[in-house]
Design a protein around this motif. Structure first.
Motif, PDB file in Angstrom:
ATOM      1  N   PHE A 400       0.817  -1.207   0.000  1.00 26.97           N
ATOM      2  CA  PHE A 400       0.000   0.000   0.000  1.00 26.97           C
ATOM      3  C   PHE A 400       0.860   1.270   0.000  1.00 26.97           C
ATOM      4  CE2 PHE A 400      -2.882  -3.007   2.500  1.00 26.97           C
ATOM      5  CZ  PHE A 400      -3.382  -3.559   1.325  1.00 26.97           C
ATOM      6  N   LEU A 422      -5.355  -8.816   5.169  1.00 32.26           N
ATOM      7  CA  LEU A 422      -5.439  -7.583   5.935  1.00 32.26           C
ATOM      8  C   LEU A 422      -5.678  -7.873   7.408  1.00 32.26           C
ATOM      9  CD1 LEU A 422      -7.789  -5.475   3.601  1.00 32.26           C
ATOM     10  CD2 LEU A 422      -5.296  -5.657   3.537  1.00 32.26           C
ATOM     11  N   ASN A 426      -3.382  -2.534   8.937  1.00 33.72           N
ATOM     12  CA  ASN A 426      -3.699  -1.837   7.695  1.00 33.72           C
ATOM     13  C   ASN A 426      -4.769  -0.768   7.872  1.00 33.72           C
ATOM     14  OD1 ASN A 426      -3.537  -5.153   6.734  1.00 33.72           O
ATOM     15  ND2 ASN A 426      -1.907  -3.714   6.234  1.00 33.72           N
ATOM     16  N   LEU A 439      -4.507   2.817   3.505  1.00 37.33           N
ATOM     17  CA  LEU A 439      -5.774   2.525   2.828  1.00 37.33           C
ATOM     18  C   LEU A 439      -6.682   3.755   2.823  1.00 37.33           C
ATOM     19  CD1 LEU A 439      -6.647  -1.109   3.946  1.00 37.33           C
ATOM     20  CD2 LEU A 439      -5.746  -0.334   1.746  1.00 37.33           C
ATOM     21  N   PRO A 449     -15.346   1.814   0.075  1.00 38.07           N
ATOM     22  CA  PRO A 449     -14.204   0.911  -0.163  1.00 38.07           C
ATOM     23  C   PRO A 449     -13.459   0.540   1.120  1.00 38.07           C
ATOM     24  CG  PRO A 449     -13.727   3.122  -0.982  1.00 38.07           C
ATOM     25  CD  PRO A 449     -15.173   3.096  -0.628  1.00 38.07           C
ATOM     26  N   LEU A 450     -13.419   1.452   2.106  1.00 40.75           N
ATOM     27  CA  LEU A 450     -12.759   1.125   3.371  1.00 40.75           C
ATOM     28  C   LEU A 450     -13.542   0.057   4.126  1.00 40.75           C
ATOM     29  CD1 LEU A 450     -11.620   4.673   4.543  1.00 40.75           C
ATOM     30  CD2 LEU A 450     -10.116   2.719   4.058  1.00 40.75           C
ATOM     31  N   ALA A 453     -12.918  -3.255   2.448  1.00 37.35           N
ATOM     32  CA  ALA A 453     -11.604  -3.788   2.796  1.00 37.35           C
ATOM     33  C   ALA A 453     -11.619  -4.359   4.212  1.00 37.35           C
ATOM     34  CB  ALA A 453     -10.551  -2.701   2.668  1.00 37.35           C
ATOM     35  N   ARG A 454     -12.241  -3.633   5.140  1.00 30.61           N
ATOM     36  CA  ARG A 454     -12.286  -4.130   6.517  1.00 30.61           C
ATOM     37  C   ARG A 454     -13.095  -5.420   6.607  1.00 30.61           C
ATOM     38  NH1 ARG A 454     -10.996  -2.491  11.528  1.00 30.61           N
ATOM     39  NH2 ARG A 454     -10.320  -0.390  10.946  1.00 30.61           N
ATOM     40  N   ALA A 457     -10.933  -8.362   5.941  1.00 27.81           N
ATOM     41  CA  ALA A 457      -9.777  -8.587   6.805  1.00 27.81           C
ATOM     42  C   ALA A 457      -9.797 -10.009   7.364  1.00 27.81           C
ATOM     43  CB  ALA A 457      -9.765  -7.562   7.944  1.00 27.81           C
ATOM     44  N   ALA A 466      -8.503  -9.137  -4.718  1.00 25.32           N
ATOM     45  CA  ALA A 466      -7.716  -7.970  -4.323  1.00 25.32           C
ATOM     46  C   ALA A 466      -7.882  -6.843  -5.339  1.00 25.32           C
ATOM     47  CB  ALA A 466      -6.240  -8.344  -4.192  1.00 25.32           C
ATOM     48  N   LEU A 469     -11.332  -5.246  -4.916  1.00 26.95           N
ATOM     49  CA  LEU A 469     -11.380  -4.392  -3.730  1.00 26.95           C
ATOM     50  C   LEU A 469     -10.511  -3.137  -3.861  1.00 26.95           C
ATOM     51  CD1 LEU A 469     -11.221  -7.143  -0.958  1.00 26.95           C
ATOM     52  CD2 LEU A 469     -13.159  -5.613  -1.408  1.00 26.95           C
ATOM     53  N   LEU A 471      -7.179  -3.091  -3.948  1.00 22.49           N
ATOM     54  CA  LEU A 471      -5.967  -3.223  -3.142  1.00 22.49           C
ATOM     55  C   LEU A 471      -4.708  -3.350  -3.980  1.00 22.49           C
ATOM     56  CD1 LEU A 471      -7.307  -5.699  -0.422  1.00 22.49           C
ATOM     57  CD2 LEU A 471      -7.220  -3.195  -0.333  1.00 22.49           C
TER      58      LEU A 471
END
Length: 559
Positions: A400, A422, A426, A439, A449-450, A453-454, A457, A466, A469, A471
């Motif tokens: 990242f 993740l 991160n 991120l 998007p956060l 991503a969470r 995890a 990936a 998402l 990433l």
């Protein structure tokens, strides 16, 4: 000076037995760092370090001394930064060294100096170590910038000692290690008073320095030591460091970082660097922990500096500094990882479980500063996520941090396919200098998007997921992988390094600003303009004629 690989290489490894310029002493909860610079101790020939002026070698020692305080002396709550010489605190960066240096050397010198000053503030904010500058004599330029990095400044009121930033009138340049920014953003000196201060050679002393907010307090010579000690003790108590429910904390020794050096390689236990000079690339590979790792405080303390997160962080930091200073032609760094992702995640979980412990807290600080050093390095960063990689948790931050991340897609070979995993690291534990997670920077703090991503995890993510998402940048399959990566590297190598430095800095540091980002942003602007202008470095420029009894000649056109 350090412009080519033929110049002597700079080694950032040192210890107190090798110091020539700093004296570190500890008395209970207070440490004292006394600057007593050896005039003949310059890192390069051709100049004397007069008037407690410094060069890169002095800052290398300071960087090491700060780490000694962090790790070897956990009982220390406050640090007094002062001078070992009478009537002179520090006159700043050595002007003759700057006059002899290449532009690249000046940039690397100022950047490392900035990072070391920022590290003082980082330890104050996150680790509770408080810093007091005991200005016991004349304090100018970079010397005052060092004082500005401290939490408080006490100036001796002896009718002659003053603080000053005389770079504009004397040298035709600006105070380059955060002087202007800290005067305004941190000290909140009124802008008209700051204008007078920064265009005056003689500086400001006594009560006026307090009134203008340039220092926090003054003390007559007879009361100076008592004032400094009492204020340092009070500062230390406010930081909350040095307390433990298990009694007095015992520090750990920081041994010399061991590495094997080849003409095109650096090999540490947990980090390797391989240089391809034809392609102008360096491949940095960070390895996962191997074997049994400690899971409790007793085991962590027993491992000491060999504990994987600490050892890896120190080695990565040393590798970054070596490449930045000694390999100027290597413009692209390829970031790789190797080993068991589960082992990285377990090491991260141990850090999380014990983050209240002083050693874990200090290790997180070192990792935070090391990753931030990677972010501000003026090199292209490409992450390559391949079979055998362990871009998991804290090591996923390497991907990242990169300008681009390429992840090999192997949908028909699940056993060999690489993954990203993740965890909490991160989402803010190792922030950028903007105080954002990488991120958050990547997604401009947008919630959707956060949250996606969470939600992912803890799960191993193959390339397609990936990519979905956001990433990674691209996920070529094994047919296209080599060509796509090769072309990207070759295209980058063909572009102007100057333009790339500007591009990368602008794209890496987006939307969020704070004092540190302004320090680095303004540093880049003034160094790449003012420090190359004839008014500063021409034959009759102020920096070139300083100390020669000649008058500088300025091109008076405003541009």
């Amino acid at each position: 000076m350090a412009e080519t690989t033929a110049s002597p290489r700079v080694d950032y490894r040192t210890d107190p037995s090798q110091y020539r310029h700093w004296k570190l002493s500890v008395d209970g909860a207070t440490a004292r760092l006394a600057l007593d610079i050896a005039e003949d101790g310059g890192l390069r020939p051709g100049y004397k370090l007069k008037l407690n002026s410094y060069d890169l070698g002095v800052d290398i020692e300071l960087h090491d001394a700060l780490n000694r305080v962090r790790f070897e002396h956990p009982q220390v709550k406050s640090v007094i930064v002062t001078s070992g010489k009478d009537r002179i605190f520090c006159s700043g960066a050595n002007i003759f060294m700057l006059g002899l240096s290449s532009h690249a050397w000046k940039v690397n010198f100022c950047k490392f100096t900035n990072e070391t000053r920022n590290g003082i503030e980082d330890s104050s904010q996150h680790e509770g170590i408080k810093f007091l500058a005991a200005v016991n004599g004349a304090c100018a330029g970079g010397g005052y910038e060092l004082a500005l990095a401290c939490d408080e400044i006490v100036l001796v009121d002896d009718r002659s000692s003053s603080v000053s930033l005389p770079e504009v009138p004397l040298l035709g340049v600006l105070p380059g290690t955060g002087g202007l920014t800290r005067v305004t953003d941190k000290r909140k000196v009124r802008h008209d008073l700051a204008d007078i201060f920064c265009t005056s050679v003689e500086g400001v002393r006594g009560q006026r320095a307090v009134d203008w907010r340039l220092v926090d307090a003054i003390a007559k010579p007879a009361q100076f030591a008592d004032t400094v000690n009492s204020r340092a003790a009070r500062l230390g108590e406010s930081g909350g460091r040095g307390t433990t429910s298990q009694g007095a904390a015992q520090g750990i020794a920081l041994p010399r970082i061991e590495r094997q050096e080849g003409p095109d390689s650096l090999v540490y236990e947990h980090v390797t660097v391989q240089i391809d000079r034809a392609r102008r690339t360096a491949t940095l590979t960070v390895k996962a922990p191997q074997g049994a790792q400690p899971s409790d405080i007793a085991g962590i303390e027993a491992a000491g500096a060999a504990w994987w997160p600490l050892a890896m962080g120190r080695q990565l930091d040393d590798a970054i500094l070596n490449l930045r200073t000694n390999e100027l032609d290597v413009g692209t760094w390829l970031l790789k990882t190797e080993g068991d992702a589960a082992a990285v995640l377990r090491a991260g979980q141990v850090l999380l479980e014990h983050r209240a412990h002083w050693l874990v807290r200090a290790t997180l600080g070192l990792l935070r500063r090391t990753f931030a050093r990677l972010d501000v390095s003026s090199r292209t960063l490409f992450a390559l996520i391949e079979p055998g990689s362990c871009f998991a948790g804290m090591l996923a931050e390497l991907a990242f941090a990169a300008d681009r991340a390429y992840m090999l897609a192997l949908p028909d070979d699940a056993a060999k396919a690489p993954h990203i995993v993740l965890d909490e690291f991160n989402f803010g534990l190792l922030p950028l200098v903007t105080d954002q997670s990488r991120l958050q920077r990547r997604f401009y703090d947008e919630a959707a998007p956060l949250e996606a991503a969470r939600a992912a995890a803890g799960r191993p993510l193959e390339a397609d997921e990936a990519l979905r998402l956001g990433l990674v940048t691209a996920a070529p399959d094994d047919i296209d992988w080599e060509d796509e990566v090769r072309i990207a590297i070759e295209e980058r190598a063909a572009m102007s390094p100057d333009a790339l430095t500007g591009l990368e800095a602008n794209l890496r540091f987006t939307s969020k600003e704070n004092m540190v980002t302004r320090v680095f942003g303004r540093l880049s602007a003034w160094q790449n303009w003012i420090f190359q202008r004839p008014n500063a470095v021409g034959d009759k420029g102020a920096l070139k004629v300083y100390g020669k009894g000649e008058k500088s000649q300025f091109d008076l056109n405003r541009v």
